[in-house]
Design an enzyme around this catalytic site. Structure first.
Site, PDB file in Angstrom:
ATOM      1  N   GLY A  82     -31.587  65.067 -66.277  1.00  0.00           N
ATOM      2  CA  GLY A  82     -30.453  65.674 -66.973  1.00  0.00           C
ATOM      3  C   GLY A  82     -29.227  64.789 -66.879  1.00  0.00           C
ATOM      4  N   CYS A  83     -28.532  64.607 -68.001  1.00  0.00           N
ATOM      5  CA  CYS A  83     -27.289  63.847 -68.009  1.00  0.00           C
ATOM      6  C   CYS A  83     -26.172  64.735 -68.550  1.00  0.00           C
ATOM      7  CB  CYS A  83     -27.425  62.581 -68.853  1.00  0.00           C
ATOM      8  SG  CYS A  83     -27.686  62.870 -70.616  1.00  0.00           S
ATOM      9  N   PRO A  84     -24.920  64.346 -68.380  1.00  0.00           N
ATOM     10  CA  PRO A  84     -23.812  65.216 -68.782  1.00  0.00           C
ATOM     11  C   PRO A  84     -23.847  65.645 -70.239  1.00  0.00           C
ATOM     12  CG  PRO A  84     -23.005  63.473 -67.369  1.00  0.00           C
ATOM     13  CD  PRO A  84     -24.445  63.157 -67.640  1.00  0.00           C
TER      14      PRO A  84
ATOM     15  N   GLY B 144     -26.569  65.306 -72.242  1.00  0.00           N
ATOM     16  CA  GLY B 144     -27.889  65.813 -72.593  1.00  0.00           C
ATOM     17  C   GLY B 144     -28.407  65.256 -73.902  1.00  0.00           C
TER      18      GLY B 144
ATOM     19  N   THR C 229     -30.998  61.647 -70.589  1.00  0.00           N
ATOM     20  CA  THR C 229     -31.989  62.644 -70.175  1.00  0.00           C
ATOM     21  C   THR C 229     -33.381  62.247 -70.640  1.00  0.00           C
ATOM     22  OG1 THR C 229     -30.331  64.391 -70.284  1.00  0.00           O
ATOM     23  CG2 THR C 229     -32.634  65.075 -70.365  1.00  0.00           C
TER      24      THR C 229
END
Length: 680
Positions: free
Chosen positions: A12-14, A16, A20
């Site tokens: 998950g990344c900020p 998304g 991700t």
């Protein structure tokens, strides 16, 4: 029955959007290389996909968490696990290292301990910071969609005129006014959502209530009656915005953790009461009082920060543009990039709230224009390079670069990351320079972008759209030329090293000079005594649907049939022995297999062309072999004719003109002529 997996993972990344799924792909490839099964759960902008079940978690051998947001890692408690930021898993090699470390925790406790000891110092320094960053990015992740939706709708409303939402203005339009209302509502939710989901990342669901309240107080401020100067619920206050939302989110989250400890000794049958009554009541009260109490200092800090950001703009387009460009390109979607982007959205939000024609609006839209340009350029640089210098890139890189046209045009910087991870130096500086050029030109040309995302999709609402596109193209072309030049230099170096390696591997072992002089046969000229040239038309073959060994068998069969060799088994064995010592696959679709054996009657060159590519033949750039120039030499001439031919063929392959001509030509006579000219 649930399927069992060796490895389970969550990414998950900020935002998304890109990190991700890049991490998911890298982990899947790394697991496949190790013969392991894997299931990767993604926490993207559309929510959780490929969700892990409790049965799958229980059956897995190990867990990899690669995320900069909350992915509910507590589900994996008790499992062998590694947890890192998402950027550490977006390439196959580091993703594989994470899988190995996770497996080591179970399969080899001693190895796991060694990994832990090696990383303890760094973990102790970074764990708190990384946790805070994850909480912050969880809030940013949920906030961005409100910013994008609200900002774009607000920007579209300007198509009818800059005051089209105002019923007293000459350019008033009802639909534009509705768009402005909807967009403004979404933008006003930005800070409350940010605060709520920072809090939720820390204190889980109970923290949402005080988080939202903290965010609302941050945008409304402490209400004061202007007549009495006293706190008055009917009065008005000065908000402390984005910064207040961050403070309120962390405050709400940690207040919930505190209350959990305070109420921990209550009977278990009161758990429902805690969730529905005690936590929301006391957390909202505590957080609300603290937020109102710090309102004055926070307003001062917020105003100072905004003044500082505006002062950067007035310091000049060049220093500000360089700063923005470098920040956006240095990690392409990472924390530094997000800092620049969030600053832009903050200034843009303040500008949209202040209204068109204000200094705040001009500052915010100019800053956003520079940020957007800097984010768009890096992926477009890779697209330019793979098109202009196609032969210097692998097919995989070329395909990724073409996709980056779409990603770049829609403001998704992360598409350039795989290119940078392969060569951080000098690709990172190239990307920073190209993004800085675009940002500086955007500011110098007075471009204003009233939308926080969308790339070229929001071009109709950009003030100075043509100048903006030209600034982006300038950065793209400069960066693309530099990137292509670097890849060409890298490719040329690889060619030279390959030639040197082949020559070293095939050089004869040293012997006594006296004995060599007495016993060595007379050197056979490379062009022999063949009136047709060294390579005959009939020695140029073509084939389809072959792997490496199949291609070598075709060459071997022809050599025996043409009288070049007298033992197909011995000749094929000699070819395969050389391949086992190191691939003869070069670059740009070429290979130079060669055999030194007594089975060869006379030195010869046989060419095999395969338009669809030869499968399973390792090459230095990953490109499939479409032209194999095979060298066949008697063992007795290994140090003479063999090295002469090898040297001339290898040298010819460093010539762009020769390679292009040989690859493009299908007429056997012309192919033979091209090679004979080089062997003469």
């Amino acid at each position: 029955m649930a399927e069992k997996y060796d490895i389970i993972a969550a990414t998950g990344c900020p935002t998304g959007i890109a990190h991700t799924f890049m991490a998911k792909e890298a982990l899947e490839k790394a697991a496949a290389e190790r013969g392991l099964t894997i299931k990767v759960e993604t926490h993207g902008q559309v929510g959780v996909e490929n969700e892990l079940t409790q049965a799958e978690i229980a059956a897995a051998r190990a867990v990899v968490v690669a995320a900069d947001k909350d992915v509910q890692a507590e589900r994996f408690a008790g499992k062998p696990m590694v947890s890192v930021g998402v950027s550490k898993a977006i390439a196959v090699e580091p993703a594989g290292a994470l899988i190995d470390a996770a497996l080591a925790a179970k399969a080899d406790p001693a190895a796991a301990a060694a990994v832990a000891v090696a990383e303890t110092a760094e973990a102790e320094k970074e764990s708190i910071g990384h946790q805070l960053y994850k909480h912050l990015m969880n809030g940013v992740s949920h906030m961005l969609v409100f910013v994008v939706a609200g900002g774009v709708l607000t920007a579209i409303s300007f198509l009818w005129g800059i005051t089209s939402f105002d019923s007293t203005a000459a350019d008033y339009n009802t639909f534009a006014a509705m768009l402005k209302t909807i967009g403004g509502t979404a933008m006003n939710l930005m800070v409350p959502v940010l605060a709520a989901y920072i809090a939720e990342s820390i204190g889980k669901r109970p923290a949402l209530v005080p988080g939202f309240v903290a965010g609302m107080i941050a945008i409304q401020g402490l209400p004061v009656n202007p007549a009495t100067g006293l706190i008055d619920a009917g009065g008005s206050g000065v908000g402390f915005g984005f910064l207040g939302g961050i403070v309120g989110g962390f405050l709400a989250g940690y207040v919930i953790l505190l209350l959990e400890k305070v109420f921990a000794k209550l009977p278990a049958n009161l758990n429902g009461l805690k969730a529905i009554f005690l936590y929301p009541l006391f957390s909202t009260l505590i957080v609300g009082l603290v937020m109102l109490g710090i309102s004055g200092p926070m307003v001062t800090i917020n105003n100072a920060m905004m003044d500082f950001l505006r002062s950067l703009q007035h310091a000049g387009a060049i220093p500000l543009g360089i700063a923005i460009g470098c920040m956006c390109a240095v990690d392409m979607g990472g924390p530094v990039n997000k800092a620049a982007y969030v600053t832009g959205t903050m200034l843009l939000g303040a500008g949209l709230e202040a209204g068109v024609g204000t200094a705040e609006y001009a500052d915010g839209t100019a800053f956003m224009a520079a940020v957007s340009a800097a984010c768009i350029v890096p992926p477009l640089v890779t697209s330019f390079a793979v098109i202009a210098g196609k032969k210097y890139f692998s097919q995989e890189d070329h395909d990724a670069g073409i996709v980056n046209i779409i990603l770049g045009c829609t403001h998704i910087t992360e598409g350039a990351i795989p290119f940078m991870t392969k060569n951080i130096w000098p690709v990172m500086p190239i990307m920073m320079l190209s993004a800085a050029i675009a940002s500086v030109l955007t500011l110098l040309l007075g471009v204003h972008v009233p939308a926080p995302h969308g790339g070229f999709l929001v071009l109709p609402v950009v003030d100075g759209g043509l100048q903006w596109v030209l600034a982006i193209l300038a950065g793209t072309v400069v960066g693309g030329i530099l990137f292509t030049a670097f890849k060409k230099a890298e490719w040329t170096k690889a060619q030279r090293e390959a030639t040197a390696e082949v020559a070293v591997n095939d050089a004869p072992a040293p012997v006594d000079a006296t004995a060599e002089a007495a016993e060595a046969p007379a050197e056979v000229p490379v062009d022999a005594d063949d009136s047709e040239g060294f390579v005959k038309d009939s020695d140029v073959l073509s084939a389809i649907d072959l792997d490496r060994d199949g291609a070598l068998k075709v060459i071997t069969a022809h050599a025996v049939e043409a009288g070049i060799a007298n033992d197909s088994d011995a000749l094929l064995a000699a070819f395969l022995k050389r391949e086992s010592e190191g691939t003869t696959g070069m670059v740009d679709g070429y290979a130079i297999p060669h055999a030194k054996t007594d089975a060869v009657v006379r030195p010869a060159v046989v060419v095999l062309k395969a338009a669809d590519g030869v499968a399973a033949w390792d090459t230095m750039d990953g490109a499939p072999v479409t032209c194999a120039i095979a060298l066949l030499v008697p063992e007795s001439q290994a140090g003479t004719a063999h090295l002469q031919i090898l040297s001339k063929v290898a040298t010819a392959l460093t010539d762009d003109v020769f390679r292009a001509a040989c690859k493009a030509e299908d007429d056997p006579a012309k192919v033979a002529g091209l090679i004979n000219e080089r062997l003469a």
